[in-house]
Design an enzyme around this catalytic site. Structure first.
Site, mmCIF file in Angstrom:
data_model
loop_
_atom_site.group_PDB
_atom_site.id
_atom_site.type_symbol
_atom_site.label_atom_id
_atom_site.label_comp_id
_atom_site.label_asym_id
_atom_site.label_seq_id
_atom_site.Cartn_x
_atom_site.Cartn_y
_atom_site.Cartn_z
ATOM 1 N N HIS A 27 -12.715 -3.710 9.802
ATOM 2 C CA HIS A 27 -12.439 -5.020 10.154
ATOM 3 C C HIS A 27 -13.283 -5.793 9.446
ATOM 4 O O HIS A 27 -12.869 -6.910 9.464
ATOM 5 C CB HIS A 27 -13.152 -4.508 12.517
ATOM 6 C CG HIS A 27 -12.030 -4.628 13.167
ATOM 7 N ND1 HIS A 27 -12.152 -3.837 13.895
ATOM 8 C CD2 HIS A 27 -10.789 -4.435 13.121
ATOM 9 C CE1 HIS A 27 -11.097 -3.706 14.632
ATOM 10 N NE2 HIS A 27 -9.914 -4.162 13.759
ATOM 11 N N GLU A 85 11.748 4.641 -0.610
ATOM 12 C CA GLU A 85 10.406 4.992 -0.106
ATOM 13 C C GLU A 85 10.310 7.083 -0.636
ATOM 14 O O GLU A 85 8.969 7.236 -0.616
ATOM 15 C CB GLU A 85 9.594 4.837 0.550
ATOM 16 C CG GLU A 85 9.975 5.414 2.058
ATOM 17 C CD GLU A 85 8.823 4.602 3.406
ATOM 18 O OE1 GLU A 85 8.185 4.050 2.740
ATOM 19 O OE2 GLU A 85 9.271 4.467 4.447
ATOM 20 N N ASP A 109 4.392 4.553 -0.671
ATOM 21 C CA ASP A 109 4.588 5.973 0.178
ATOM 22 C C ASP A 109 5.423 6.703 -1.630
ATOM 23 O O ASP A 109 5.851 7.884 -1.962
ATOM 24 C CB ASP A 109 5.494 6.393 0.509
ATOM 25 C CG ASP A 109 4.962 6.449 1.906
ATOM 26 O OD1 ASP A 109 4.106 7.565 1.980
ATOM 27 O OD2 ASP A 109 5.339 5.913 2.932
ATOM 28 N N CYS A 153 8.290 -4.248 -1.365
ATOM 29 C CA CYS A 153 7.286 -4.177 -0.667
ATOM 30 C C CYS A 153 6.104 -3.565 -0.344
ATOM 31 O O CYS A 153 5.390 -3.702 0.127
ATOM 32 C CB CYS A 153 7.519 -4.461 0.785
ATOM 33 S SG CYS A 153 8.234 -2.847 1.378
#
Ligand code: PEP
Ligand code: MG
Length: 755
Positions: free
Chosen positions: A363, A604, A628, A675
Site C-alpha cells: 500500500h 500469454e 505471463d 498490456c
C-alpha cells in the site's frame, strides 16, 4: 553437526557488522572442526585480490600484508574453481605458497571452500591442520553447507559497510550503498527520520476484567477514534491524494471496522480478558493467517493489520504519540512504513521514503507512486538503529540508498534530482499531445488499472483509454465475492469516466499468485494450475455474474471491451464467447438496453502464440500479456527473486513470439495490443512500434515516458531497429543496443536519474 551449523549461522545473523561476522566465523569454525587454523579471505573485486581478513591459529601481526592476487596460490585456486579444495599435503601442491614466519610451515592438511553469493565468489573459508591426511567427506560437507549459509550474511555485512575490516576490501573511492526494491521513481536527498512503532502489541500481557461492558465500551471508543483519524488523514491530504490512494484509505478503514476483527475482540473481552489482551490475540491470529497466504498482495495486508493493531492499542493505553519534529527535507525511514505513516507526516517535508520491508505492491508504495515521492522498499540491509539524523540519498530508479555519502556523490545526485524535476515538467507538457511518430503513425496509449479505481491520475496522464482493468483486485479487498450490483457500480465508474474512450475489463484472473481469501486454491504448481479462464469456466456462476455486471455497467456508453485471460485452448475461447452471447441474449430478451461488446483474448501462454491466427479469427482483438508470456516461455517464475535475473521480456524468444502474434492478428485484420509491463519499457516500446502493435497499455506512471519514445522514433526507423535487434542472441545485447539508441536520440533520461 546440524545443531552446530544452526548455532553458528544464528550467531552470524545477529552480528552487528563485518568485524563481528568474521570473528564469529573463525572462532566457531576452529572450535567445531577441531582444527589448528581457521581463516577467512574476502575478495577485493576492484583490486582483483583475495585479502586475509581474519585468522585464528596463525602468528600474524599485520593481517593487511596478506593479499593474494586473483588465481594465485591455493586460495586463488579455490576461488577460480569455485569448488572446495581438500589436500592432505598442501605443501607439495604446485600452487602452494608459504608465508614465512607466521607458523604455517607444519600446516599440511588444507581445506578451502568458496563463499558464493549470487554467482560471485565473495571469499574463501579455510581450515588447516598439522597432519598429513585430508579432511573427511563429512568435514567438507559441513564447510560447504556453512559457507552457503554464511554467504548472505557476509554479503549483507559488506553492503552495510560498517566495521574497520571493510576498508581492506573496499577502496576509499568505492561508494557504498544499500540495495532495495525500486518502488517509486525519482531522487530524494534529505535527513533520515526513523519511525518506530510506538506500542508493541506482542508485549501486551493478559489481565482479567471486572466490568466487561465498560471494557467493551473502551474498545469501541478506541476503534472509533482510529476510524476518525484515518478519515481525517484522508481529508487533510485532500488535493495531494489521487483517486487510487483515496480508495486505499477506504480499504484501510474497512479493515479496522471488519466484522471478523471487531467481533472476535469483543468475544474475547466477554471471555474475561481486558481489551488490550483480546486485541493482541485477534491481531496476531489475523496477521498469521494473512502472512501465510501465497499471494504477495494479500501477504502484505498482514502489515496493514499489524499497523491497525498498533493504532488501536495506542488509543487503548492512552499513549499519546511522541511529538515528532520533521526536518525540512525528511527521508522517512522505518522497518515497515505504512500508508498511514506517510499520510500523517507533513507531506511538504517528505523527499523520499525507505522501508526495510515490503515490495512495490505494498500500500505504501502505491501511495508514494501516486504522490510522486521517490521510494525504496525491501532495503533489508539497512541498520535502522543507527540511521536517525543521517543524510540519505534515495535513488528510486535503481532502488539504492547512499548514507552520509561523499561530497562528490551528493553533488552528482543533486544535479540528477534537478534534471529529473525538469524532465518531469517537460514530460507533463506532452499530456495533451498525440502519441504519434514523426512519420505520422499513431499508437494509442492506454493504462493498466484495477487495483483501485485509478481514474483521476489516468485521465490526467492523457491516457486514451483503459487497456487492462484487472477485475481481480476489487475482488481481493473484500471478504466475499462482490455481488452483481456491487460489481456493476465499480465497472461503471471507470467506463463512465473514460467514455467514449475504450475500457477493457478483463474477466476474473485468479489463481497463480492471485488468491482470494474466501476462495482458497491450494496447488503444487499454481501457475500451471487452476488459473484465469480455467477457474471461471468451471464456475460459470462467477463468470456469468461478472459478464452481466459488465454489460449492465456499459449500458448506454458503448465503450466496453471484454478480455479473456489465460486462454490456452481454442475451446476455452469458444465457450467463453458462447456464454457471453447467452448472457447478452437473455438480457436483450428481458428488454435491457445492452450493446454487444468487443471481445478479446489474452495471448500469454505459448500455446496461444502458436494458435494466434485461429484466435484472431474468433475475436475482435488480441492483447499480449508479456508478464505471463515471459514466465511461461522462459520457464521462469515471475515472482521468484532467485531466478529474477533470468526473467527478461527482451529475451529474443519472447520478442519473436510477440512479433509472430502481431503478424498473426494482422493477417486476419485483428488489432493486437500489448498490456504486459514490457509496454511501459522505453527500450521495448521502440520494438513494439516496429512490430506494428496497435496499442500499448501500461501503468499511469510509465505513460508520458512512452509517449516521448513514440514521438521520437519513426516507425520506419523502429522497423530497421527491430530487424537488427532480432539478430542478437541475448536480452542483454538487445537492451544495450536499444539503450544506446535512446541515449543517441537524447532520451537517456528515461533510463536513469537525470536527463
Ligand atoms: C500479463 O500477464 O502480462 C498481464 C498483463 O496480466 P497479469 O500481469 O495480470 O498476469
Ligand atoms: Mg497475465
Amino acid at each position: 553437526m546440524i545443531e552446530t551449523l544452526q548455532l553458528i549461522v544464528q550467531k552470524v545473523n545477529r552480528a552487528r557488522n563485518l568485524d563481528d561476522v568474521l570473528a564469529i566465523i573463525v572462532n566457531e569454525v576452529r572450535l567445531a572442526m577441531e582444527v589448528d587454523v581457521a581463516s577467512v579471505y574476502l575478495t577485493d573485486f576492484e583490486r582483483k585480490q583475495h585479502v586475509l581478513m581474519l585468522t585464528e591459529g596463525l602468528d600474524i601481526d599485520d593481517m593487511d600484508s596478506i593479499r593474494i592476487d586473483e588465481g594465485e596460490g591455493l586460495i586463488g585456486l579455490v576461488a577460480r574453481r569455485a569448488e572446495p579444495v581438500n589436500l592432505a599435503e598442501a605443501h607439495k601442491h604446485p600452487r602452494y605458497k608459504l608465508f614465512k614466519g607466521i607458523g604455517a610451515e607444519d600446516l599440511h592438511a588444507f581445506l578451502g571452500v568458496p563463499v558464493i553469493y549470487q554467482r560471485d565468489v565473495l571469499g574463501v573459508l579455510v581450515v588447516q591442520c598439522c597432519r598429513d591426511s585430508a579432511f573427511s567427506e563429512g568435514d567438507v560437507a559441513f564447510m560447504v553447507t556453512l559457507a552457503a549459509q554464511l554467504a548472505g550474511a557476509i554479503a549483507h555485512a559488506e553492503a552495510r559497510g560498517q566495521g574497520s575490516s571493510i576498508e581492506k576490501i573496499k577502496s576509499a573511492s568505492t561508494e557504498l550503498f544499500i540495495n532495495g526494491v525500486p518502488a517509486a521513481p525519482g531522487v530524494g536527498i534529505g535527513t533520515a527520520m526513523v519511525l518506530s512503532p510506538d506500542a508493541d502489541i506482542s508485549l501486551v500481557p493478559d489481565r482479567s476484567v471486572e466490568d466487561i461492558d465498560e471494557e467493551v465500551f473502551k474498545y469501541q471508543d478506541a476503534l472509533a477514534i482510529v476510524v476518525k483519524e484515518i478519515d481525517d488523514m484522508k481529508e487533510r491530504l485532500g488535493e495531494d491524494l489521487d483517486e487510487e490512494s483515496r480508495v486505499l484509505f477506504d480499504a484501510y478503514a474497512l479493515l479496522v471496522n471488519s466484522d471478523t476483527i471487531v467481533d472476535s475482540v469483543i468475544e474475547k473481552i466477554r471471555g474475561g480478558n481486558w481489551a488490550q489482551g483480546s486485541l493482541r490475540d485477534v491481531i496476531q491470529d489475523t496477521v498469521e493467517k494473512f502472512a501465510g497466504m501465497d499471494d504477495l498482495y494479500l501477504r502484505e495486508r498482514a502489515d496493514d493489520i499489524k499497523d491497525i493493531g498498533h493504532r488501536i492499542l495506542q488509543k487503548l493505553t492512552d499513549k499519546d504519540k511522541v511529538e515528532r519534529s520533521y526536518p525540512k527535507k525528511t527521508v522517512l525511514v522505518g522497518e515497515n512504513i505504512s500508508a498511514t505513516d506517510l499520510a500523517e507526516a507533513p507531506i511538504k517535508n517528505i523527499v523520499a521514503v525507505v522501508s526495510t520491508r515490503g515490495s512495490s505492491s505494498s500500500h505504501m508504495a502505491i501511495l508514494a507512486r501516486g504522490m510522486g515521492i521517490p521510494t525504496v522498499m525491501g532495503a533489508v540491509d539497512l541498520d535502522l538503529s543507527e540511521s536517525d539524523g543521517l543524510e540519505y540519498i534515495v535513488d528510486g530508479y535503481q532502488g539504492r540508498i547512499y548514507i552520509e555519502s561523499s561530497a562528490g556523490v551528493r553533488k552528482e545526485y543533486s544535479r540528477l534530482a534537478r534534471e529529473d524535476t525538469q524532465l518531469g515538467k517537460e514530460l507533463n507538457g506532452l499530456r495533451k499531445e498525440l502519441a504519434q511518430t514523426p512519420d505520422g503513425v499513431t499508437v494509442p496509449l492506454y493504462v493498466n488499472t484495477g487495483l483501485m479505481a485509478d481514474i483521476t491520475p489516468s485521465k490526467k496522464s492523457g491516457a486514451e483509454g483503459v487497456g487492462l482493468y484487472r477485475t481481480e483486485f476489487p475482488f481481493m479487498i473484500r471478504d466475499r465475492f462482490p455481488g452483481e450490483e456491487e460489481q456493476r457500480k465499480i465497472y461503471r465508474e471507470t467506463l463512465k469516466a473514460f467514455a467514449p474512450r475504450p475500457v477493457t475489463l478483463r474477466t476474473l484472473d485468479i489463481g497463480g499468485d492471485k488468491a482470494l481469501p474466501y476462495f482458497p486454491i491450494q496447488e503444487e504448481n499454481p501457475f500451471l494450475g487452476w488459473r484465469g479462464i480455467r477457474v471461471t469456466l468451471d464456475h460459470r456462476d462467477i463468470f456469468l455474474t461478472q459478464i452481466r455486471a459488465m454489460l449492465r455497467a456499459a449500458s448506454g456508453l458503448e465503450n466496453l471491451s471484454i478480455l479473456l485471460p489465460m486462454i490456452s485452448d481454442l475451446s476455452e475461447l469458444e465457450e467463453a464467447i458462447f456464454l457471453i452471447d447467452q448472457v447478452f441474449t437473455e438480457m436483450k430478451e428481458d428488454g435491457e438496453k445492452v450493446s454487444w461488446p468487443k471481445i478479446g483474448a489474452m495471448i500469454e501462454v505459448p500455446s496461444a502464440v502458436y494458435q494466434a491466427e485461429e484466435m484472431a479469427q474468433r475475436v475482435d482483438f488480441l492483447s499480449i500479456g508479456t508478464n505471463d508470456l515471459t514466465q511461461y516461455l522462459l520457464a521462469v517464475d515471475r515472482n521468484n527473486s532467485r531466478v529474477a535475473k533470468l526473467y527478461d521480456s527482451l529475451h529474443p524468444a519472447v520478442l519473436r513470439a510477440i512479433n509472430q502474434v502481431v503478424d498473426a492478428g494482422h493477417k486476419y485484420g485483428c488489432p493486437v495490443g500489448v498490456c504486459g509491463e514490457i509496454a511501459g519499457d522505453p527500450a521495448a516500446a521502440i520494438l513494439l512500434l516496429g512490430m506494428g502493435a496497435d496499442n500499448l497499455s501500461m501503468t499511469v506512471a510509465g505513460l508520458p515516458r512512452i509517449k516521448w519514445v513514440i514521438r521520437s522514433f519513426s516507425q520506419r526507423d523502429a522497423r530497421i531497429m527491430l530487424t537488427r535487434a532480432l539478430q542478437f542472441t541475448s536480452a542483454d545485447a538487445i537492451r544495450k543496443y536499444l539503450n544506446s539508441a535512446l541515449e543517441g536520440a537524447g532520451l537517456g533520461g528515461l533510463l536513469r536519474a537525470g536527463k
